[in-house]
Design an enzyme around this catalytic site. Structure first.
Site: not given
Ligand code: NDP
Ligand code: HSE
Length: 446
Positions: A47, A104, A133, A135, A204, A308
């Protein structure tokens, strides 16, 4: 300085936004550390209207096109989930682009396919942010400890559930109230299922076990139980034993004992009592910590923010610098090491210990009957305590802690106990993990 390392970012949400910020804010330092500028050349999202603040020309919704664009050297994936992430990363790796991912779920489901694609083309596949995260944990396991024999990796790898259990422990709150507080403070998501049912920790655990034991372990190989059934009564029972309850991911290499039969890998996630004297017991709130035991190194502990945007982006950037350096030097980092290919031990055969609290009729012969149930399943009792009266007149509460026995034998014992007339009810059944410490309140040594 050599030509720049050009980066495509897939996803710009919680983590992706921070990756963009760090690349922009640290451009000069990154260039100095890598030996070439690190240049963001495209950001794929679903989006684009949500991302109007990004530098013009960067945004695209053509994520598949961006991955194989001629001006992309490195693909950083922070979309999450299995598809389209898997197809996108396979396209990147097959065409020789280095990949950094925090995904993951995908790595635990099909990391082997990604690793094979990376090996076939000689590309890098780095994923430090996928566990714990910020670490630094996976590279120590994969590189720093590559000369040692790891025997066990156990830890708290889900911040949401650790926040909930810590709140229950410190305030006596029930599970529902603690979950509500975690949601209000933004730790738990609107749908907290992946966290509270243990699936996030199981992914994990699969990644940790794969690296520690040079064996491909998938999420489906990990025995998984969440924290929904943990009660304030369980927490109180743990406190009586000098323990607390944590959702643990435990990965162990377990010797078979028979000559010529290989060791097995056990990977499991469940809430368990651990002694308060263990360093993992002091890990509170949304923090993560992983305890690693190895033959030569002894015990190591890794602690920090497991989630985070900024903390996770720190790990992503660390990987980005590593793969960019490799590209500049014309080499690659370590390949996947799955040579050991050890069998996965079924949960039923895995040795565990139980703490069982039950209400029984308080009369002659009851204890003998109960002990007989344990003996019948080959389970040895480590300690028994009769604690005051039971809830009803003429009843008593028994607390039993077992020695280690195959999990299936322990579970069958509990099932049979529940069928006995003299057992009025089973209040609490929890596994006890000594983790090398002594659970002392009942005089029980590991
Ligand atoms: P979010 O949901 O915040 O962000 C996902 C992003 O991916 C958004 O920008 C979304 O676009 C985009 N997206 C989703 N589907 C598509 C697609 N088909 N094509 C293009 N773009 C797409 O996720 P997070 O940032 O929280 O997490 C991202 C990854 O990091 C995951 O694998 C998660 O497990 C991992 N992770 C996250 C942590 C956290 O604390 N959040 C910690 C450790 C790992 P749009 O913005 O337009 O919706
Ligand atoms: N949802 C996870 C947690 C963070 O609570 O630790 C992403 O791995």
């Amino acid at each position: 300085m050599t030509k720049s390392v050009r980066v495509a970012l897939l996803g710009c949400g919680t983590v992706g936004r921070q990756v963009v910020r760090l690349i922009d804010e640290q451009a000069d330092e990154l260039a100095a550390r890598v030996g070439a500028p690190v240049e963001l050349v495209g950001v794929a999202v679903r989006r684009p209207h949500k991302h109007a603040d990004l530098r013009p020309g960067l945004l695209t919704t053509d994520v598949a096109g961006l991955v194989v664009r001629d001006d992309v050297d490195v693909v950083v994936e922070v979309i999450g989930g299995i598809e389209p992430a898997r197809s996108l990363l396979l396209d990147a790796l097959k065409t020789g682009r280095s990949v950094v991912t925090a995904n993951k779920t995908l790595l635990a489901e099909d990391g082997g396919t990604l690793a094979e694609a990376a090996d076939a083309s000689g590309a890098d596949l780095y994923f430090e942010a996928a566990v714990g995260g910020a670490i630094p944990l996976l590279r120590p396991l994969r590189e720093s400890m590559a000369g040692d024999r790891i025997t066990r990796v156990s830890g708290i790898v889900n911040g949401t559930t650790n926040f909930i259990l810590s709140a229950m422990d410190s305030s006596g709150a029930g599970y529902g109230d603690a979950l509500e507080e975690a949601t209000r403070l933004g730790y738990a998501e609107a749908d907290p299922g992946a966290d509270v049912d243990g699936y996030d920790a199981a992914s994990k655990a699969a990644i940790l076990a794969s690296l520690a034991f040079h064996t491909r372990v998938r999420a489906s190989d990990v025995h998984c139980e969440g924290i929904r059934s943990v009660t304030s009564r369980d927490m109180a029972a743990a406190a009586t034993l000098g323990c607390t309850i944590k959702l643990l991911a435990i990965c162990e290499q377990i010797p078979d004992g028979r000559p010529g039969v290989p060791d097995a890998v056990s990977a499991r996630v469940y809430p368990a009592m651990i002694p308060r004297s263990h360093p993992l017991a002091a890990v509170d709130g949304a923090f993560n910590a992983v305890f690693v035991e190895a033959e030569a190194a002894g015990q190591l502990m890794f602690y920090g923010q497991g989630a985070g945007g900024a903390p996770t982006a720190s790990a992503v950037l660390g990987d980005l610098v590593a793969v960019a350096r490799n590209r500049v030097a014309g080499g690659r980092g370590p390949r996947e090491s799955a040579y050991a290919s050890l069998p996965i031990q079924p949960m039923g055969e895995t040795p565990t210990r139980y703490h069982i609290s039950l209400e029984v009729a308080d009369r002659a012969g009851v204890l003998a009957t109960i002990a007989g149930q344990f003996a019948g399943h080959g389970v040895s009792i480590a300690a028994v305590r009769q604690q005051g009266d039971g809830a009803a007149a003429g009843d008593a509460r028994l607390i039993i802690v077992t020695h280690r026995a195959p999990d299936a034998a322990l579970a069958a014992t509990v099932e049979d106990l529940a069928e006995l007339d003299i057992v009025r009810g089973i209040d609490s059944v929890l596994r006890v993990e000594d983790l090398g410490r002594t659970v002392s309140a009942l005089g029980v040594a590991g």
